[in-house]
Design an enzyme around this catalytic site. Structure first.
Site, PDB file in Angstrom:
ATOM      1  N   HIS A  24       0.868  -1.188   0.000  1.00 63.45           N
ATOM      2  CA  HIS A  24       0.000   0.000   0.000  1.00 63.45           C
ATOM      3  C   HIS A  24       0.897   1.227   0.000  1.00 63.45           C
ATOM      4  CE1 HIS A  24      -3.760   2.145   1.858  1.00 63.45           C
ATOM      5  NE2 HIS A  24      -3.053   2.964   1.084  1.00 63.45           N
ATOM      6  N   GLU A 211     -11.219   3.331   5.805  1.00 62.34           N
ATOM      7  CA  GLU A 211     -10.195   4.224   6.374  1.00 62.34           C
ATOM      8  C   GLU A 211     -10.960   5.302   7.146  1.00 62.34           C
ATOM      9  OE1 GLU A 211      -8.026   6.548   3.463  1.00 62.34           O
ATOM     10  OE2 GLU A 211      -6.456   7.117   4.883  1.00 62.34           O
ATOM     11  N   ASP A 290       1.784   7.000   2.223  1.00 61.19           N
ATOM     12  CA  ASP A 290       2.381   8.197   1.606  1.00 61.19           C
ATOM     13  C   ASP A 290       3.536   8.647   2.507  1.00 61.19           C
ATOM     14  OD1 ASP A 290       0.228   8.837  -0.555  1.00 61.19           O
ATOM     15  OD2 ASP A 290      -0.896   8.518   1.294  1.00 61.19           O
TER      16      ASP A 290
END
Ligand code: HPA
Ligand code: ZN
Length: 343
Positions: A24, A211, A290
């Site tokens: 991910h 999420e 990220d």
């Protein structure tokens, strides 16, 4: 490459030594502020921040959307093939340092094509880095083309149409499809037809769900989109029936602990439910999402969980093993890496 020292250096060495897959990871989310400034200079783009430090200081988020606004703005410096190459290569070098042997990388072509960057440029730069890294760093990679869920399904279809002529050229890399961006108000059902079409074309399917969105989005991603893996999925815990299904069917969750902390999905790392999910028999993996925005690459995520949640050495080995098991690698390559984990 700056790597911060960890308070337990022996544990950091151990975590980095475990062969692991990162499943991910948004490649646009690996753009470090230094590289954003360098690419802005290269491409003659004026940034609304006076310095690298000022940009980094702006990374204070209170929700997924507050992050996405900066993330899409940051990606605006990516113009040429070499920009995509440099970004991807920087990530792969950093990931290798963390013991990543295989990365399944999401990219958001709509973020780039909407600015006039061609689909060819995006693919070419990312793929050149992945192929070089395979030969020179010994790290393998796959690509998951991700649709932006705040845009329409028609936009997703036309993005797919632009990308499909490149499929053969990048057949060694582009194996799947994902779904990301603003979750709330953009349920899986919005993309039922395009996911069915992608499944018919033989792509592997994943989607972000649970999420910020409810457990029902996880169920719908499984039932309506027929994805094989759920990105995040931490809110599945709110539905005991769904939890039983995830455990029974061993549907992988690609959990991103530092991301969840930064985007206020959990108030503290101690409050994260990763261990509860693991103890209930779910196929949990740890990933960085990220990393340039959330304060850590994949080993930092393992170490943050180890400190805050009291993970044992055996847990860390299980999590690394899960990342290999949950990957889309062929069985022989999974067996190769699993055999290299400590018993
Ligand atoms: N969630 C949704 N979309 C995203 C994310 C995320 O964590 N990162 C990049 N795009
Ligand atoms: Zn994500």
């Amino acid at each position: 490459m700056t790597i911060l020292p960890h308070p337990d250096p022996a544990l950091a060495v151990f975590v980095r030594s475990l062969p692991k897959a990162e499943l991910h990871l948004h490649i646009e989310g690996t753009l470090e502020p230094e590289l954003i400034f360098e690419l802005a200079r290269r491409n003659g783009i004026e940034l609304p921040y006076p310095s690298v430090d000022a940009l980094r200081a702006a990374y204070q988020f209170d929700s997924l959307q507050s992050f996405l606004d900066l993330y899409y703005a940051g990606a605006g410096v990516l113009i040429q093939e070499s920009d995509f190459y440099d970004m991807t290569m920087a990530y792969l070098r950093r990931a290798r340092h963390d013991g990543v042997v295989h990365a399944e990388i999401m990219f958001d072509p709509q973020t780039h094509t909407a600015r006039g960057v061609s689909m060819e440029t995006v693919f070419a730069g990312i793929a050149r880095a992945l192929r070089e890294a395979r030969a020179e760093l010994g790290i393998s990679g796959y690509l998951l083309l991700s649709f932006l869920r705040h845009l329409s399904e028609a936009d997703a279809f036309s993005t797919l149409e632009q990308a499909l002529p490149l499929r053969e050229q990048y057949a060694d890399l582009w194996i799947g499809i994902g779904l990301d961006s603003s979750e709330k108000g953009n349920p899986p059902e919005k993309f039922t037809r395009v996911f069915a079409h992608c499944r018919g074309l033989g792509f592997r399917l994943v989607a972000h769900a649970g999420e910020e969105g409810p457990a029902a989005y996880v169920r719908d991603a499984l039932d309506l989109l027929q994805v094989e893996r759920i990105d995040h999925g931490v809110r599945s815990e709110e539905d005991p029936e769904l939890m039983r299904r995830l455990a029974t069917d061993q549907i992988p969750l690609t959990v991103c602990p530092l991301s969840n902390l930064k985007l206020c999905v959990f108030p503290t790392m101690q409050a994260h439910n990763l261990v509860r999910l693991l103890r209930q028999g779910l196929l949990v993996t740890i990933n960085s999402d990220d990393p340039a925005y959330f304060g850590g690459y994949v080993a930092d995520n393992y170490l943050a969980c180890a400190s805050a949640l009291g993970l044992s050495t055996a847990d860390l080995i299980t999590l690394a093993g899960n990342s290999i098991r949950a990957s889309f690698l062929p069985p022989d390559q999974k067996a190769h890496w699993l055999a290299r984990l400590p018993m």
